[in-house]
Design an enzyme around this catalytic site. Sequence first.
Site, mmCIF file in Angstrom:
data_model
loop_
_atom_site.group_PDB
_atom_site.id
_atom_site.type_symbol
_atom_site.label_atom_id
_atom_site.label_comp_id
_atom_site.label_asym_id
_atom_site.label_seq_id
_atom_site.Cartn_x
_atom_site.Cartn_y
_atom_site.Cartn_z
ATOM 1 N N ARG A 267 0.798 -1.230 0.000
ATOM 2 C CA ARG A 267 0.000 0.000 0.000
ATOM 3 C C ARG A 267 0.827 1.274 0.000
ATOM 4 N NH1 ARG A 267 -5.166 -0.749 4.120
ATOM 5 N NH2 ARG A 267 -5.690 -2.902 3.620
ATOM 6 N N HIS B 10 -7.682 -4.368 -7.516
ATOM 7 C CA HIS B 10 -7.469 -3.698 -6.225
ATOM 8 C C HIS B 10 -8.701 -3.857 -5.341
ATOM 9 C CE1 HIS B 10 -4.926 -1.022 -3.863
ATOM 10 N NE2 HIS B 10 -5.982 -0.304 -3.543
ATOM 11 N N TYR C 209 -18.683 12.450 -12.429
ATOM 12 C CA TYR C 209 -18.684 13.657 -13.236
ATOM 13 C C TYR C 209 -17.400 13.849 -14.038
ATOM 14 C CZ TYR C 209 -22.655 14.916 -10.274
ATOM 15 O OH TYR C 209 -23.853 14.929 -9.611
#
Length: 824
Positions: free
Chosen positions: A35, A81, A125
């Site tokens: 990570r 993931h 968006y």
Amino acid sequence: MVSGPAIAKVLTPVRIEEELRSSYLDYAMSVIVARALPDVRDGLKPVQRRILYAMQELGLRPGAPYKKSARIVGEVLGKYHPHGDAPVYEAMVRMAQDFTLRYPLVDGQGNFGSIDDDPPAAMRYTEARLAPIAEEMLADIDRDTVDFVPNFDGSLQEPAVLPARLPNLLVNGASGIAVGMATSIPPHNLAEVCDAIVRLIDDPDTPVEDLLGIVQGPDFPTGGIVLAGAGRQSLLRAYATGQGRILVRGKAQVVEPKKGRPTIVITEVPYQVNKAALVERIATLAREKKIEGIAEVRDESDREGLRVVVELKREAQADIVLNNLYKHTPLQSAFTVHMLALVEGQPRVLSLKEMLGLYIQHRQQVVTRRAQHDLRKAQERAHILEGLRIALQFLDEVIRIIRQAPDADTARQRLMERFGLTQVQAQAILDMQLRRLTALDRQKLEEEYQALRQEIERLQALLADPRKILAEVRRETLQLKKDYGDARRTQVLAEEVRELSREELVPHAQVVVTLSANGYIKRIPVSTYHRQHRAGKGVKGMLTREDDAVRHLVVCDTHDTLLLFSKRGWVYALKVYDIPEDTTRATRGTPLANLVGIGTGEAITSVRAVSALGGEAFLLLCTRQGEVKRIPLAALASVRTAGLVAMDLEAGDELVSAQVVGEEDEVVLVTRRGKALRTRVASIPQRSRQAGGVRGIRLAKDDQVVAMEVVRPGGELLVVSAQGFGKRTPLDEFRPLRRGRKGIATFAVSDKTGPVALARVVPPHPEADLVVATAKAHVLRTTLGEVPTYHRDSRGARIIALEEGDSVASLAVAWEEASSADRG
């Protein structure tokens, strides 16, 4: 059913400490490897690598139509993931921000946030595709250049690392917090990093000092100025060890117009500094008068670039204001360098040379595996072409064998036996289209074969010589520099950071030093305050806010040492000439915290000016609860702006007064309810600086000490109430009493007068100056002769006319014959 003894044999006892230790280490390594930390080879964390690979698999290359960010995030989550969508989108957004990455890897369309820390629009968006430079990260990934590993459920394969023709770890930097460790690698200029790689390939023994001559230092996307120190020592330390601290300043220019007010124009800010927060911080400091001279702050940033305008007052000194901006705002920030990355799955702190060397090794492996892949493919194709050439040479016989064969398997077997072909070659002959028999196609086939032979020879020679592999890495690096290299944005100065200092001779002069409740201190010549008659309103002596008030006023010499005592019993020393001088009364002053090491929330309760710290004199201390003690003044000879403990106080008590006294002196303690106790200094025990005190005056429940003054021969006790009433009373009316008594009446307290606010022992000189300051910063300068003399049990007359809500805050007396021990 398993019996009890059988269960006992199956279960193995484990100590809980060992289990916790093992589980925590497993978790820590998972966070470190999977990570938080980037791989030294491609400079990417797993989530970043998966985003880029998923975008390539979706066909989102430069020039392709954008796709919704939600589509990309879903692809990454579903295939590679298995974590939350928010972290994946956040990682993709950061890779698209040109103020976060020096060379963004994602080409975003829509609102991807701003340098003002505005959040990006929701993923439904925004749209994205790969940036052109991101193709260099993925180049040749389909040519067996890197290892692939199973994804989280084993259904797909994902790259363990990207080929990374771009030295991403250095050019884009990295930051991340793992378990017990963190990485912070600054971004750099691509052209400089490429030149350093080429230099290291040409001379592997190049020292870090020489590499630092090529890589000048960090090159932040937001520009700025790196202050590298004399000889660039801070950079050399950081790049030689992998750890260090770099000071970064924003780029600011002082503009002095022919007309109007001077301005400071900020065009660049330090890396990772929030511009909106910076503007707000400057405005707050200006509003709170912590930085003097700022009239207005405007953010004029637009599509053309960043621009913050700090408009100054006409009398302001621009260089001092700019220095304060560097000191008190993020316009000057420190960037901590900790070049930690994963090397073969293990975290390591790397120097610049080690990081470049490991990247070169990675590129060597990529070029080698790519050459091996290309050689294998070329040999396979050449092998097929060799069979086709044989078929064309014996075309009639090949046709006859095929026509006479009952099936394809038989035809393939007969061709293999007749011409010594392999199964692959025989199958290729069977699959060959009739159009390949034309003369033109036969010529193309021959040209292709000859080109393949040359390519095979080139690849074999390349793989046989490691120097040629390095030469290929060098060539690709130079091509990368040519395609994407650009000019530096961050300027590096090999200079030390120098604080502005006052180095000038200060003449002896009487000044008034005022200190507000919120810790703003100033000095101003006594002559600034013209004399007025008693009951005047005074003149404005300091600009204060509604929640601030003048608390201390001292008349002293510019060469005196100012001792400042805090309510918690600490003492700080400050030369009077080190206090910034104001040329007008109506200014606020300088934060005391800028001059001495006073802690946050600590208040100054007594101020004393002395000419020297030493001799036979004592320092007498008194608290609100009536505790007193004395220490030699020489005990404070080592006091500095950082402060020392002057008295150990009981809980809830605070220091109220400090006086310089002699062994034969007497002092008078005055309380809020109008009581006074005159006693001898000799009766007060001498104690160490860290010790507490003894009882000086016995107080009523609702009473407290407001002042302690030294009794002078022929002197008078001046008492002033909170509402501006005051009087002088000869000290002869106060008989000496033993320490610890209740005291006698000295002022008739009423609702009209308010409680006793201040008391001073004053000389019998009617022409001596009296300066009274109010909470709202009105200052009255008059003479002692204007204050009437009354008996000790009266209330006196009005000294100063107060506005509604105002009250007396401080007073000082100055006269020519006074000794330095009498001042304040």
